[in-house]
Design an enzyme around this catalytic site. Structure first.
Site, mmCIF file in Angstrom:
data_model
loop_
_atom_site.group_PDB
_atom_site.id
_atom_site.type_symbol
_atom_site.label_atom_id
_atom_site.label_comp_id
_atom_site.label_asym_id
_atom_site.label_seq_id
_atom_site.Cartn_x
_atom_site.Cartn_y
_atom_site.Cartn_z
ATOM 1 C CG ASP A 85 -5.313 -6.136 -0.049
ATOM 2 O OD1 ASP A 85 -5.200 -7.060 0.768
ATOM 3 O OD2 ASP A 85 -5.391 -4.945 0.303
ATOM 4 C CG HIS A 122 -1.896 -1.163 1.222
ATOM 5 N ND1 HIS A 122 -2.720 -1.533 0.168
ATOM 6 C CD2 HIS A 122 -2.091 -2.092 2.190
ATOM 7 C CE1 HIS A 122 -3.375 -2.627 0.500
ATOM 8 N NE2 HIS A 122 -3.009 -2.994 1.716
#
Length: 447
Positions: free
Chosen positions: A317, A266
């Protein structure tokens, strides 16, 4: 040796036409551009190297669509996390295998040929280790073998509920380790991996690992990759500042030898200094734009980061949607929305947004997962063929093929992983039975 012939192929030096690729023992043995096909050659449209999915929680595919109802006025990542905790409390190793196999099949169908599985669901429902500490690793490996995807396993170390060694929450009991039990987990996991798999480690985040624990477990990575969640949420950045006086990425860069083995997942909320320092470190930013949008995380500063020479890979993810092109498209669109301009992640040297994004993700993804990549002699035969019969490719030339695939609804026809064909006409060979097992598993879990 088998031979494949392509009208176009994206080689390390750029697009080539009329390319014949020889495959032997799962690797690319020869590449001949500007040749005619031989009678026995399988003929295809445009060849691309397979992408690496740098960040997956396979079991979360089973949650897709379960968290899209408004639960409270301040719904955000943290409320989503509570839904996730309730879902994973029901899962057996067989359930993990069934759900993860479905995610992996979808990855291959959309162009990912290797996955980095950020695997943290280690313990039984009561929080105790299984008799085999790598029981759930076995479920992930089984799913990868059913699908045929390459696997980089990233066992997760998770010990605390927040910065400074706070006690974990009850919903985190299935994740927990101490350094000694984690070392045993890593070794037991290593023993289960197939020959071409890679193993690294994943300290979950600075929320879940103390500095002392981080330094204790880093040697377990050996020369493998090191992945860590960092700066996904503003609240996380604020809590890190309160704990240490530094932002999460700043803290890592100040206190650890962050280099090309590292992938910061991220890294959404970077200030200018962090952005430039991360780019200079050689580490990879593991971007998951679809999940980051779904969770309301924020927008990664991609223009500055790429301008500074930063490397990135993409991941799915939470697997709310498994689609490689969607991740690349969402990355560019996030910048357009933030800056109110177009074609932001291209430049004069690489004017195609699609090609710059794709080539960046190929190179960064391979670095993050510890593997070779690209359509080059000696590399694994991980090859994706675009379906040039689709209307989205009508009139296309090589300079627009990737833009059409990513932005205009182009599609994949065939995928080879390690020289083995696993997707044909856009459908994985095991898609039917894997989907049926997945359906039965979800119907039971959600009854």
């Amino acid at each position: 040796m088998q031979h494949l012939w392509f009208a176009y192929a994206l080689l390390p030096g750029g697009w080539a036409e009329r390319v014949r690729i020889g495959i032997d023992d799962g690797r690319i043995a020869s590449i001949e551009p500007d040749v005619s096909p031989e009678a026995s050659d399988a003929r295809h449209g445009a060849a691309l190297p397979g992408l690496c999915n740098v960040h997956s929680h396979g079991f979360q595919r089973g949650m897709a669509g379960l968290s899209e109802r408004r639960g409270r006025p301040d719904d955000d990542f943290w409320s989503w996390r509570e839904i996730m905790y309730r879902f994973l409390d029901r899962l057996t190793p067989d359930d993990i295998a069934a759900i993860t196999a479905q995610a992996y099949v979808e990855m291959l169908e959309t162009g990912y040929t290797r996955v980095g599985e950020f695997h943290y669901l280690h313990n039984d429902v009561d929080g105790r280790r299984y008799a085999d500490p790598a029981e759930t690793t076995g479920a992930v490996v089984a799913a990868a073998e059913i699908a045929g995807i390459g696997l980089t396993l990233l066992p997760v170390f998770y010990a605390h509920g927040d910065f400074g060694g706070a006690a974990p929450a009850p919903g985190q009991r299935r994740f927990l380790s101490d350094p000694d039990s984690f070392a045993r987990l890593v070794e037991a996991s290593r023993a289960k991996l197939p020959a071409d798999a890679v193993i690294g480690i994943a300290p979950h985040s600075l929320r879940a690992v103390t500095p002392e624990e981080l330094r204790a477990i880093l040697p377990l990575a050996s020369d493998g990759p090191i992945h860590i969640h960092a700066a996904e949420q503003v609240r996380e950045v604020e809590a890190c500042l309160a704990w240490s006086g530094a932002r999460p990425v700043e803290w890592l860069l100040n206190h650890e030898d962050v280099d090309q083995r590292w992938c910061l997942i991220h890294a959404t909320h970077l200030d200018s200094s962090e952005c430039d320092r991360l780019a200079a470190s050689g580490a990879v930013a593991g971007l998951c734009p679809v999940t980051e949008a779904n969770l309301g995380d924020g927008t990664f500063p991609a223009m500055r980061y790429l301008g500074a020479g930063g490397r990135f890979g993409t991941g799915t993810d939470s697997n709310i949607l498994v689609d490689a092109a969607s991740e690349l498209r969402a990355l560019e669109y996030s910048q357009r929305l933030a800056h109110r301009r177009r074609a932001l992640l291209a430049d004069d040297a690489a004017p195609s947004v699609g090609q710059r994004l794709f080539e960046g993700a190929v190179a960064g993804g391979a670095r993050a997962l510890g593997v070779e990549t690209g359509l080059r002699t000696g590399a694994p035969a991980d090859i994706v063929a675009l379906d040039l019969t689709r209307p989205a490719f009508a009139g296309a030339d090589p300079m627009t093929l990737l833009d059409r695939w990513i932005f205009a609804g182009g599609a994949i026809d065939t995928v080879w992983r390690g020289g083995r064909k696993c997707v044909e006409h856009g459908r994985h060979f095991a898609a039917g039975p894997v989907a049926e097992r997945y359906r039965r598993t979800l119907e039971r879990l959600l009854a």
